[in-house]
Write a protein that holds these residues in place. Structure first.
Motif, mmCIF file in Angstrom:
data_model
loop_
_atom_site.group_PDB
_atom_site.id
_atom_site.type_symbol
_atom_site.label_atom_id
_atom_site.label_comp_id
_atom_site.label_asym_id
_atom_site.label_seq_id
_atom_site.Cartn_x
_atom_site.Cartn_y
_atom_site.Cartn_z
ATOM 1 N N MET A 1 0.843 -1.194 0.000
ATOM 2 C CA MET A 1 0.000 0.000 0.000
ATOM 3 C C MET A 1 0.880 1.246 0.000
ATOM 4 N N LYS A 2 0.505 2.213 -0.803
ATOM 5 C CA LYS A 2 1.239 3.473 -0.843
ATOM 6 C C LYS A 2 0.465 4.523 -0.062
ATOM 7 N N GLU A 3 1.093 5.101 0.961
ATOM 8 C CA GLU A 3 0.445 6.147 1.738
ATOM 9 C C GLU A 3 0.649 7.481 1.021
ATOM 10 N N LEU A 4 -0.437 8.088 0.579
ATOM 11 C CA LEU A 4 -0.361 9.341 -0.165
ATOM 12 C C LEU A 4 -0.165 10.516 0.773
ATOM 13 N N VAL A 5 -0.961 10.567 1.810
ATOM 14 C CA VAL A 5 -0.842 11.499 2.931
ATOM 15 C C VAL A 5 -1.266 10.687 4.145
ATOM 16 N N PRO A 6 -1.068 11.172 5.367
ATOM 17 C CA PRO A 6 -1.457 10.365 6.528
ATOM 18 C C PRO A 6 -2.899 9.863 6.447
ATOM 19 N N ASN A 7 -3.049 8.545 6.588
ATOM 20 C CA ASN A 7 -4.348 7.854 6.630
ATOM 21 C C ASN A 7 -5.067 7.766 5.291
ATOM 22 N N ILE A 8 -4.404 8.105 4.201
ATOM 23 C CA ILE A 8 -4.978 7.915 2.868
ATOM 24 C C ILE A 8 -4.004 7.075 2.042
ATOM 25 N N TYR A 9 -4.504 5.962 1.524
ATOM 26 C CA TYR A 9 -3.657 4.986 0.852
ATOM 27 C C TYR A 9 -4.174 4.683 -0.551
ATOM 28 N N LYS A 10 -3.244 4.335 -1.410
ATOM 29 C CA LYS A 10 -3.594 3.858 -2.750
ATOM 30 C C LYS A 10 -3.316 2.367 -2.830
ATOM 31 N N PHE A 11 -4.320 1.606 -3.263
ATOM 32 C CA PHE A 11 -4.119 0.182 -3.457
ATOM 33 C C PHE A 11 -3.185 -0.042 -4.652
ATOM 34 N N PRO A 12 -2.506 -1.189 -4.707
ATOM 35 C CA PRO A 12 -1.671 -1.482 -5.885
ATOM 36 C C PRO A 12 -2.477 -1.339 -7.168
#
Length: 215
Positions: A1-12
């Motif tokens: 998972m890539k964390e874009l900003v704290p507590n917001i993630y992008k799935f693969p």
């Protein structure tokens, strides 16, 4: 998972009709909101399970990516509280492959939490919705309402992607400009940087009165 900003993630990334597409997870105090459906993989399931919160999957519009129809059932088999939400206007979408748990009836915009606002943006489909996150410098998750390119720009206007015609489509884009954001994460392709400026330029570049869909 890539964390874009704290507590917001992008799935693969996933592949859809040969293009890279994305789904996102926004972790709130009591709920995890997923914008578009993450692929049914062990990695994604384990991540969502680790949040120990109810999961609400917001579909940006009726169609879904191929191969993700089992995501909800797989998560529920782990004992998780999972629902798929879709705007009621897309219940009859011919491309819909998932039976939603909740039909949304947002007329304009609805607060999901202190930081999240769901915005009704018809155009690409009758029930398209975008999600505004009032975090960092402001984020819009746009689904197919706004599509990206490989270099961080808004994809050139394609009238075939605007099912309801340009008057409605551009009305929805102008609605997004009521929000303070600096980046757009679309379903297709790469994030759009300096996004508010680019969206203003995009809207101003096209005159909805041209009715391009019928030309």
């Amino acid at each position: 998972m890539k964390e874009l900003v704290p507590n917001i993630y992008k799935f693969p990334p996933q592949k859809f009709f040969g293009e890279t597409v994305g789904a996102y997870a926004i972790i709130q105090k009591k709920t995890v909101f997923c914008y578009d459906v993450p692929a049914d993989t062990e990695h994604n399931r384990s991540f969502l399970e680790s949040t120990q919160r109810p999961i609400r999957i917001i579909m940006s519009h009726g169609p879904t990516s191929s191969g993700v129809e089992s995501t909800r059932d797989s998560l529920r088999s782990r004992g998780l509280d999972v629902e798929i939400w879709l705007h009621e206007k897309d219940k009859g979408n011919v491309w819909l492959t998932i039976d939603p748990d909740l039909l949304l009836s947002t007329k304009d915009a609805e607060k999901l939490s202190e930081d999240l606002t769901l915005i009704f943006t018809p155009g690409h489909s009758e029930g398209s919705v975008c999600l505004f996150a009032d975090v960092a410098s402001g984020i819009i998750f746009s689904g197919d309402t706004i599509q990206g390119t490989g270099n961080g720009d808004i994809r050139p206007l394609e009238t075939k992607t605007n099912d309801l015609g340009n008057d409605i489509f551009f009305g929805s884009l102008r609605k997004l400009l009521d929000y303070d954001f600096r980046i757009i994460y679309p379903f297709h392709d790469y994030p759009i940087t300096d996004a508010r400026k680019k969206l203003i330029e995009f809207v101003d570049r096209h005159d909805p009165q041209l009715n391009l869909t019928n030309s």
